[in-house]
Scaffold this motif. Structure first.
Motif, PDB file in Angstrom:
ATOM      1  N   HIS A 155      -1.981  -1.854  -9.407  1.00 34.70           N
ATOM      2  CA  HIS A 155      -0.875  -1.931  -8.463  1.00 34.70           C
ATOM      3  C   HIS A 155      -0.543  -3.367  -8.085  1.00 34.70           C
ATOM      4  N   VAL A 197       5.667   1.399  -8.108  1.00 35.45           N
ATOM      5  CA  VAL A 197       5.423   0.024  -8.540  1.00 35.45           C
ATOM      6  C   VAL A 197       6.616  -0.862  -8.187  1.00 35.45           C
ATOM      7  N   LEU A 225       1.233   2.422  -3.495  1.00 38.16           N
ATOM      8  CA  LEU A 225      -0.055   2.900  -3.986  1.00 38.16           C
ATOM      9  C   LEU A 225      -0.351   4.290  -3.444  1.00 38.16           C
ATOM     10  N   ASN A 281      -3.994   3.572  -8.575  1.00 34.44           N
ATOM     11  CA  ASN A 281      -3.456   2.643  -9.565  1.00 34.44           C
ATOM     12  C   ASN A 281      -4.114   1.272  -9.407  1.00 34.44           C
ATOM     13  N   ALA A 298       5.908  -2.211  -4.857  1.00 39.10           N
ATOM     14  CA  ALA A 298       4.968  -3.325  -4.964  1.00 39.10           C
ATOM     15  C   ALA A 298       5.702  -4.579  -5.429  1.00 39.10           C
ATOM     16  N   THR A 316      -5.534   2.078 -15.854  1.00 42.83           N
ATOM     17  CA  THR A 316      -4.882   1.090 -14.987  1.00 42.83           C
ATOM     18  C   THR A 316      -5.767  -0.146 -14.814  1.00 42.83           C
ATOM     19  N   SER A 325       0.807  -1.210   0.000  1.00 44.10           N
ATOM     20  CA  SER A 325       0.000   0.000   0.000  1.00 44.10           C
ATOM     21  C   SER A 325       0.843   1.263   0.000  1.00 44.10           C
ATOM     22  N   TYR A 348       2.816  -6.121  -8.268  1.00 46.05           N
ATOM     23  CA  TYR A 348       3.219  -7.058  -7.210  1.00 46.05           C
ATOM     24  C   TYR A 348       3.420  -8.444  -7.828  1.00 46.05           C
ATOM     25  N   SER A 371      -4.488  -3.895 -15.749  1.00 47.69           N
ATOM     26  CA  SER A 371      -4.448  -5.063 -14.864  1.00 47.69           C
ATOM     27  C   SER A 371      -4.950  -6.302 -15.613  1.00 47.69           C
TER      28      SER A 371
END
Lengths: 312, 411, 424
Positions: free
Chosen positions: A39, A197, A25, A36, A200, A97, A22, A43, A101
Motif C-alpha cells: 500500500h 490504491v 488500506l 495490502n 494512497a 503484495t 490507511s 503512496y 513492494s
C-alpha cells in the motif's frame, strides 16, 4: 498554550495524512480480506507520478491525474496478479503484495534515480496561512487538511449514498452474502483495489512535496499505516480515522513533553537508577516508536482494535 | 608481485572477462552498498573513485602499474561485508576501501587485522574514506587502517572553534539521530562548547530514532519554544532534509550546523527551505577559493548529470596512494603503508598530513552556508537547485587536530 | 510433514540412510570448495538453513505468517556475543562449542515473552503483531548502545580459552564443522518435532483451529509452544552467526533479515520439511552471488519471488516432489520430452528480459558507457538493442504460450496413467 495549539494542529495534519493512507488500506482489507503490503508503495508511486506530471503539466492537473494513473495500475495489478494469487489463499495474496513492494521500489529507483527528486510545493501554496502567537502555519498544511477532509467527505458520501457504496459497505460485515446476492464480486474487488490504491496515491501527491519524494518513502510509512489499521480495528473505516488522529496527536505531543522514564516511574512510586540506559530515555526519544507500543498494548487488551467489528 | 603469478590466474582471468580492462594490475576493492536503501550513496562514491583512478592511470599510474576499482555490494551490512572481504582475499586483492557506516568499518578493521596477522605475506590495507567514528583512530586504531575523512570529533572541534568567534550564537539546541553517531556528536558538542563558550546556553537536547520520523514539526515547535538561535545536528539524509523543511514551514529562524547537508540528494530535498539557514562542515565544496578541483568536478558533473562531485577526499586518497606506491617503488601494502604514514602531501585545498600516530588525515576544512547562486561567491549551484554553498570560514589543517589515544601495534 | 500422511518415523532405516548421506555430503563439501569465499558461503548457508527451518515451524507447520522472526535470531546472536565476551574475560567456564545453546536459550526466552503477546491471535492479526514487535525491537536496539553496541555493533573473538582437542575455532574450516554439527542436530530435532503430538496439533491448528478446540486442545497454547520452540532454534542460528562473523549489529534484528527468511521458506516450499532448506541454499546463493554479478539483482530477486508466488505457490519443493512421484512410477520419461519444447521460448524470454533490465540499469547509471554483457558490448543509446531485446521477450512469451499445452498435456497423460496404475 502556544505549544499546545501548535502541537495539536501539527498532530491533526499528520493524523489526516495517515488517515488518507490507511483508509484505502482498510477498504481493501474489508473487501478482499487481504492486507495490502504494497500500500505504501502506491503512496510512493502517487508522489512520483505527481512529480512527473507536474513537470509537464503543473501541480493542479497532477493532483487529479496521478491518483487516476495509480488507480489504473492498481486495477491492472489486481486483474493480472493478485487475482491469480487469490486462488492460493490469503498468505499467498499477502506475499504477493510483499513481493510487489520490493519490485515497485526497485522500479522507482530505476526510473527516477536513487536519490530524491525535486518535487516542489506550487508557488501559489507557498507561504504562511496564519501566525499563531509566533509560529507560522503554512498554507500548504492547510491545503493538505482541506484535501484530506474533502476526501473523507467524498468517501463518506460514496459509501452511504451510492449503490456501489452500499455494496461495499455490505461487504464490510457480510462478504459472503454480497456474493450470494449475485454481485460480480471479482469486478468489485478490482474496483475497490484500484480505488484504495488511488487514495494512497492522493496522499502521495500531497505528501510527496510536503515531505520528500525518494525511493525510501514507502518503507518509511509502510509499517505505521499497518499500525493505524490494526489499532483502529481491522476493517473499520471509522476506527482507522480515530486511530490516525490519535496516533498523530499522541506522537506529536510525546515529542514535545520533556518527560523521562525516570519521571514516569516516579509517578508509580518506583525509583530508577539514574545511571541506567533505561532511566535516561525520554518520551521524546520514544515518540516515534510509541505507535508500535500502542499497537501491542491494544492487541493485548482489546484484540478487536478500537472500533473493529470482526476478529480478523 | 607474488600474487600475480600465484594460482589465482584462473580467477583473475575470469574477473578480467567481466571487467574487461586487461591492463589493470593493482586492484582496490570498493566495499559499499550498491543496492538497497543506501545504493545512491555507494554508487556516487564508486563513480568518483573510478573517475580519479582513470586520471591517475592516464598520468602514469602507480609504481608503473594501473589502478582498478573492483566493486563489491555489501548492502550496508557488516556481515555481508565480511563475506565480501573473503572474496577480496580469494581474488588476491590487497587494497580495500569503504566509507558508509562505522559499523561496517569496525567489522572490516577487525577482519583485516586478523587476516594480516594470519597471512603476513598477503597483507591487506584498508583505506577509509568516510566512516567517522572517532574510535577508529583512537582506542581501536590499527596499522592497517588509514582514514581520509576528518572524524566526527574533529568536525565538532572545527564547528565549535567557529562558534567561539560568532557572538550571535547564544542558545544552542542539539538534535540527533538516536545511535552511535548522534550520541557522539551530542557529547562532543556539549563538552567542547562548555570549554570554549561557557556563556552559551544549551537550551535543549533531543534524540530521535533514525529514519523513522516523518513529520519534524513537533521537534521544530520544541526548538522554537526553547528560543534557540542555533541547532547542532549530526543528522544526514532524510532526517536532515525533513528537519530543515519543517523549520522553514514553521518560520524558525535558527542556523543549522550540519555535517552532511551538501551532497547526495540532500540539497535537492531541502530546496529553498535551506537558504541562509543551513551550514555545513566539509573538506571541500564547489565554491571554495582557490578551487583547483573546479575543472575536474565540472567534467564529472557533465559526465554524470544526476550526480555532483562531492568527495574531494576520494581524490586526495587515490593520489596519495599512487604517490606512496611510486615512492615505495612497490605495490606491496606493507611497504605502501609505511610510505603513507607521516606523508605530507599537496592536495587541492592545501597541505595535508597523514598523522603517523593514528593514521588520521589532517586536512583543511571549510564551513559554508547554503545560499542562492549569484555567480560570484556562489559561482556554482548544486544538484541543479539554483542554490550552492558559500564559504564562511576556512579552518587550517593544524586547527582541526585533536590528541589521539591510539597505541598502534606497528609492523 | 502432515501427520495424517504419516511419514516414515525418524528411525526408519530409509530415513537413517538419507540422514547419513546428508551428513557425509556436509562433511565432504569443504574438500571440494576450500577457497575462503566458498567456505564462508557454505557457513552462511548452514546458518540460514537452521533459521529458515525454524521459520517454517511457524509458517508451514502452524500457519503463522511472521514478519518479525529476525527478533529471535538477533537476540540469540547478541546473547551469544555477550557470553563470548564474558568467556574472554575468564568469567565463565563454558566451551565455545556449546555457546549456541546460550543463543537458543535466549531465543527461547524471547519467544516466551513476545509469544505470549503475539500468539493470542492467528492469521493477519498475528502477522501484524509480529511486524510491530519486530519494529519495536529493531528501534530499541539502536537506543541502547550498552546492550546492542549501537552502530558498530558488538564484536568478539571466538578463539578464547585454550584449544580443546586441537580445536580453537580460529580457522574457518573448524567453524564450518561447528555450524554443520549444530545444523545437523537442529534439523534432526526439528524433524523429530513434526512427529510429536505437538507437531501434529500444530498442523491441526493450522488447518482447522475450531476442531482443535473441540478435541480439547487450546490452539493458543499450541501456537505459543511452537513459537517458543521456533524462537529457540532461530536463537541457535543467531548464535552461530555471531560466532561465525565475530560481530553482531542491530541490522541482525531488522526487517530485512525477517523478510529474507520469509522468502527463503516460501521459495523453498512451506509444505515440505526440506522446502526451507532448498530455499535457504538458493536465496543465500542468489543474494551473495547474484549481487556480485549485476546491479539489478534486487529487481530479478523481486520478480523471481513474485513468479514463485503466482505460478509455484508450493515452492520449489513442490516442483521436485511432483517429479519425484513420476520418477518413482517410472513415468518421468512421459513429461521430459515436452520440456525440450520449452527450452527455446524460455531462453528467448530470459535473454530478452535480462537484456532489457541490464540496458535499463546501464541507461539509468551512465548512458554513454556501453553495457558489457556476456562479452558483448552494447551501446544503450541506440534503439536497435532495445528493440531486439523486446522482440526476444515478446516472441519468447508467444512461443511459451504456444508450447505450454504440450507440457500440460504430457503431465495430464502421465498423471492419468499413474492413477490408473494405482487403481489396479
Amino acid at each position: 498554550m502556544e505549544f499546545v495549539l501548535v502541537s495539536l494542529l501539527n498532530g491533526i495534519t499528520y493524523g489526516m495524512l495517515l488517515f488518507m493512507l490507511s483508509s484505502g488500506l482498510t477498504l481493501i482489507f474489508s473487501m478482499m480480506g487481504v492486507l495490502n503490503f504494497a500500500h505504501a508503495s502506491f503512496y510512493m508511486l502517487g508522489a512520483y507520478f505527481a512529480y512527473q506530471v507536474s513537470v509537464i503539466l503543473g501541480f493542479w492537473p497532477a493532483l487529479l491525474v496521478a491518483p487516476l494513473l495509480v488507480g489504473l495500475c492498481g486495477v491492472l495489478i489486481e486483474r493480472y496478479g493478485l487475482r491469480n494469487a487469490h486462488k492460493y489463499g490469503h498468505v499467498a495474496e499477502l506475499l504477493f503484495t510483499f513481493g510487489l513492494s520490493f519490485l515497485i521500489e526497485e522500479i522507482v529507483r530505476l526510473v527516477w534515480g536513487k536519490a530524491a527528486v525535486d518535487y516542489r510545493i506550487p508557488e501559489a501554496l507557498n507561504g504562511t496561512l496564519f501566525t499563531l502567537f509566533s509560529s507560522n502555519f503554512p498554507i500548504y498544511k492547510g491545503f493538505m487538511m482541506l484535501v484530506s477532509v474533502g476526501m473523507l467527505l467524498a468517501l463518506y458520501a460514496l459509501l452511504t449514498r451510492t449503490r456501489t457504496g452500499l455494496i461495499v459497505q455490505a461487504a464490510l460485515s457480510r462478504p459472503d452474502m454480497v456474493e450470494a446476492l449475485g454481485h460480480n464480486v471479482p469486478r468489485i474487488f478490482m474496483l475497490v483495489f484500484g480505488g484504495g490504491v488511488a487514495l494512497a496515491a492522493l496522499a502521495g501527491v500531497i505528501g510527496g512535496n510536503a515531505f520528500i519524494t525518494e525511493p525510501g518513502m514507502a518503507a518509511a510509512v509502510g509499517t505505521i499505516v499497518f499500525v493505524v489499521v490494526v489499532v483502529g480495528g481491522l476493517g473499520s473505516l471509522a476506527g482507522a480515522f480515530v486511530a490516525s488522529l490519535l496516533i498523530g496527536i499522541v506522537q506529536t505531543f510525546a515529542v514535545g513533553l520533556n518527560v523521562s522514564i525516570t519521571d514516569i516511574a516516579a509517578l508509580f512510586g518506583v525509583e530508577l537508577q539514574a545511571s541506567g540506559a533505561m532511566a535516561r530515555l525520554t518520551l521524546t526519544q520514544l515518540a516515534p516508536i510509541l505507535p508500535y507500543l500502542f499497537m501491542v498494548a491494544i492487541l493485548v487488551f482489546r484484540p478487536r482494535g478500537l472500533m473493529g467489528a470482526r476478529e480478523s | 608481485m607474488s600474487f600475480r603469478i600465484s594460482n589465482m590466474q584462473l580467477l583473475a582471468a575470469l574477473a578480467l572477462l567481466f571487467t574487461g580492462s586487461a591492463l589493470a594490475q593493482v586492484k582496490i576493492a570498493y566495499i559499499d552498498p550498491l543496492s538497497g536503501p543506501f545504493a545512491n550513496v555507494g554508487d556516487a562514491g564508486l563513480k568518483q573513485f573510478k573517475e580519479i583512478v582513470e586520471q591517475v592511470n592516464q598520468t602514469g599510474g602507480a609504481a608503473g602499474q594501473k589502478l582498478e576499482m573492483v566493486p563489491f555490494d555489501n548492502k550496508g551490512s557488516p556481515q555481508e561485508s565480511l563475506i565480501n572481504f573473503k572474496s577480496v582475499t580469494d581474488q588476491g586483492i590487497r587494497y580495500i576501501t569503504q566509507g558508509n557506516g562505522s559499523g561496517v568499518a569496525h567489522a572490516l578493521v577487525d577482519a583485516v587485522s586478523k587476516w594480516n596477522a594470519r597471512n603476513p605475506d598477503k597483507t591487506v590495507l584498508f583505506l577509509n574514506y568516510a566512516a567517522v567514528d572517532p574510535t577508529l583512530t583512537n582506542e581501536k586504531c590499527s596499522f592497517w587502517h588509514f582514514r581520509f575523512d576528518a572524524n566526527s570529533d574533529m568536525k565538532m572541534e572545527a564547528i565549535t572553534n567557529f562558534m567561539e568567534n560568532d557572538k550571535k550564537v547564544k542558545k544552542v539546541f542539539i538534535l540527533g539521530q538516536d545511535y552511535a553517531h548522534g550520541h557522539a556528536v551530542a557529547k562532543a558538542a556539549k563538552a567542547m562548547l562548555a570549554a570554549k563558550r561557557p556563556d552559551v546556553k544549551i537550551v535543549g537536547e533531543d534524540l530521535h530514532p533514525i529514519g523513522r520520523v516523518k513529520d519534524f514539526s513537533p521537534y521544530v515547535a520544541k526548538i522554537k519554544a526553547a528560543d534557540a538561535d542555533t541547532i547542532i545536528t549530526g543528522n544526514w539524509g532524510n532526517d536532515l532534509s525533513l528537519l530543515v523543511k519543517a523549520a522553514k514551514d514553521a518560520g524558525l529562524k535558527a542556523k543549522f550546523y550540519t555535517y552532511y547537508a551538501g551532497g547526495l540528494g540532500t540539497p535537492t530535498a531541502m530546496g529553498a527551505a535551506g537558504e541562509g539557514q543551513v551550514l555545513q562542515l566539509t573538506e571541500w565544496h564547489m565554491n571554495v577559493q582557490p578551487n583547483k578541483t573546479e575543472a575536474f568536478a565540472l567534467a564529472f558533473n557533465k559526465k554524470y548529470p544526476d550526480l555532483d562531485f562531492y568527495y574531494l577526499r576520494v581524490n586526495t586518497m587515490v593520489t596519495m596512494l599512487a604517490k606512496a606506491m611510486n615512492d615505495a617503488k612497490s605495490t606491496d601494502p606493507t611497504r605502501v603503508a609505511r610510505q603513507l604514514e607521516d606523508m605530507h602531501y599537496q592536495a587541492d585545498t592545501g597541505d595535508v598530513w597523514m598523522r603517523k600516530s593514528d593514521h588520521q588525515l589532517i586536512q583543511p576544512l571549510y564551513i559554508s552556508i547554503f545560499a542562492k547562486q549569484d555567480g560570484k561567491a556562489v559561482k556554482h549551484d548544486i544538484e541543479h537547485t539554483g542554490y550552492g554553498f558559500k564559504t564562511l570560514a576556512s579552518i587550517s589543517a593544524r586547527d582541526t587536530q585533536l590528541p589521539t589515544s591510539c597505541v598502534m601495534e606497528r609492523l | 510433514m502432515n501427520c495424517d500422511a504419516s511419514p516414515p518415523p525418524l528411525l526408519h532405516p530409509r530415513r537413517l540412510v538419507s540422514w547419513g548421506v546428508l551428513l557425509a555430503v556436509l562433511i565432504v563439501l569443504p574438500l571440494l570448495f576450500s577457497k575462503g569465499f566458498a567456505l564462508s558461503l557454505l557457513c552462511q548457508i548452514g546458518i540460514m538453513v537452521i533459521f529458515a527451518l525454524s521459520y517454517n515451524m511457524l509458517l508451514g507447520q502452524t500457519g503463522l505468517l511472521s514478519f518479525g522472526h529476525a527478533v529471535y535470531f538477533g537476540i540469540g546472536a547478541f546473547a551469544t556475543m555477550h557470553t563470548l565476551n564474558l568467556l574472554g574475560k575468564g568469567g565463565l567456564p563454558l566451551p565455545v562449542t556449546l555457546l549456541p545453546l546460550v543463543g537458543g536459550l535466549a531465543g527461547l526466552l524471547a519467544g516466551v515473552l513476545f509469544g505470549y503477546v503475539s500468539t493470542k491471535r492467528a492469521g493477519t492479526a498475528f502477522a501484524m503483531i509480529s511486524l510491530g514487535i519486530g519494529e519495536l525491537v529493531a528501534s530499541a536496539s539502536l537506543m541502547f548502545p550498552a546492550l546492542f553496541g549501537g552502530e558498530g555493533g558488538i564484536s568478539g573473538n571466538r578463539v578464547v580459552g585454550g584449544a580443546v582437542l586441537g580445536i580453537s575455532y580460529g580457522p574457518q574450516i573448524e567453524m564450518y564443522y561447528l555450524i554443520v554439527g549444530w545444523a545437523f542436530i537442529s534439523m534432526l530435532a526439528m524433524y523429530a518435532l513434526t512427529q510429536t503430538p505437538l507437531g501434529c496439533m500444530a498442523n491441526a491448528v493450522r488447518d482447522n483451529p475450531e476442531r482443535v478446540q473441540f478435541v480439547g486442545y487450546d490452539p493458543q497454547w499450541v501456537r505459543f509452544m511452537m513459537l517458543v520452540l521456533s524462537g529457540g532454534f532461530a536463537g541457535i542460528a543467531g548464535a552461530l552467526s555471531a560466532l561465525n562473523y565475530e560481530i553482531v549489529t542491530a541490522e541482525t534484528l531488522g526487517a530485512q533479515t525477517s523478510g529474507a527468511v520469509l522468502m527463503m521458506a516460501f521459495v523453498g516450499g512451506v509444505g515440505w520439511f526440506h522446502g526451507p532448506i532448498i530455499g535457504a541454499v538458493l536465496i543465500t546463493l542468489l543474494q551473495i552471488a547474484l549481487s556480485g554479478l549485476t546491479k539489478a539483482w534486487l529487481f530479478y530477486f523481486g520478480l523471481f519471488f513474485l513468479c514463485i508466488v503466482l505460478y509455484l505457490p508450493g515452492g520449489i519443493a513442490s516442483l521436485l516432489s511432483m517429479h519425484q512421484r513420476l520418477w518413482k512410477a517410472r513415468l518421468l520419461g512421459w513429461v521430459l520430452p515436452s520440456y525440450v519444447r520449452l527450452a527455446l521460448p524460455l531462453t528467448l524470454v530470459a535473454c530478452g528480459l535480462i537484456g532489457l533490465v541490464e540496458m535499463a540499469y546501464q541507461r539509468a547509471e551512465a548512458a554513454e558507457i556501453p553495457l558489457r554483457l556476456l562479452g558483448a558490448s552494447i551501446d544503450v543509446t541506440l534503439a536497435t538493442p532495445w528493440l531486439g531485446a523486446l522482440a526476444a521477450l515478446c516472441g519468447g512469451l508467444v512461443l511459451l504460450r504456444a508450447s505450454w499445452p504440450a507440457v500440460t498435456g504430457a503431465w495430464r497423460r502421465a498423471l492419468l496413467r499413474l492413477e490408473s496404475r494405482e487403481e489396479t
